[in-house]
Design a protein around this motif. Sequence first.
Motif, short mmCIF file in Angstrom:
data_model
loop_
_atom_site.label_atom_id
_atom_site.label_comp_id
_atom_site.label_asym_id
_atom_site.label_seq_id
_atom_site.Cartn_x
_atom_site.Cartn_y
_atom_site.Cartn_z
N ASP A 143 0.84 -1.20 0.00
CA ASP A 143 0.00 0.00 0.00
C ASP A 143 0.87 1.26 0.00
O ASP A 143 0.60 2.22 -0.70
CB ASP A 143 -0.94 0.02 1.20
N LYS A 144 1.93 1.24 0.80
CA LYS A 144 2.82 2.38 0.87
C LYS A 144 3.53 2.60 -0.47
O LYS A 144 3.64 3.73 -0.95
CB LYS A 144 3.86 2.20 1.98
N VAL A 145 3.97 1.53 -1.10
CA VAL A 145 4.60 1.63 -2.42
C VAL A 145 3.61 2.19 -3.44
O VAL A 145 3.94 3.08 -4.22
CB VAL A 145 5.15 0.26 -2.89
N ALA A 146 2.38 1.68 -3.42
CA ALA A 146 1.35 2.11 -4.38
C ALA A 146 1.04 3.60 -4.24
O ALA A 146 0.74 4.27 -5.23
CB ALA A 146 0.09 1.29 -4.20
N ASN A 180 7.13 6.02 -0.27
CA ASN A 180 8.32 5.37 0.26
C ASN A 180 9.58 6.08 -0.25
O ASN A 180 9.59 6.68 -1.30
CB ASN A 180 8.36 3.90 -0.15
N LYS A 181 10.59 6.03 0.56
CA LYS A 181 11.88 6.56 0.19
C LYS A 181 12.87 5.40 0.24
O LYS A 181 13.02 4.78 1.28
CB LYS A 181 12.32 7.67 1.15
N GLY A 182 13.48 5.10 -0.87
CA GLY A 182 14.38 3.95 -0.92
C GLY A 182 13.61 2.67 -1.15
O GLY A 182 12.46 2.69 -1.61
N LYS A 183 14.24 1.58 -0.84
CA LYS A 183 13.62 0.26 -1.04
C LYS A 183 12.80 -0.13 0.17
O LYS A 183 13.14 0.18 1.29
CB LYS A 183 14.70 -0.80 -1.29
N ILE A 184 11.71 -0.85 -0.08
CA ILE A 184 10.88 -1.36 1.01
C ILE A 184 11.08 -2.85 1.08
O ILE A 184 11.12 -3.50 0.09
CB ILE A 184 9.40 -1.02 0.78
#
Length: 62
Positions: free
Chosen positions: A51-54, A58-62
């Motif tokens: 959800d955060k990626v969508a 996000n900053k950087g990789k999750i």
Amino acid sequence: MAKKYQVHYNFIFVHADGKQLQEAVDILTKANVHPVYGDIFSLTQTKEAMDKVAKGRNKGKI
């Protein structure tokens, strides 16, 4: 995009070759380049992570 924001970037292409990979490590270490990590989620939090990626938050990789 880089020209618009007046920034520069370079690509480093390597092979799975120990000598070349060590050269890349040396270059990145000398330039103090390091990855940016975003939030860390457990596998049980996969939905929240996606959800955060969508949402693009996000900053950087999750």
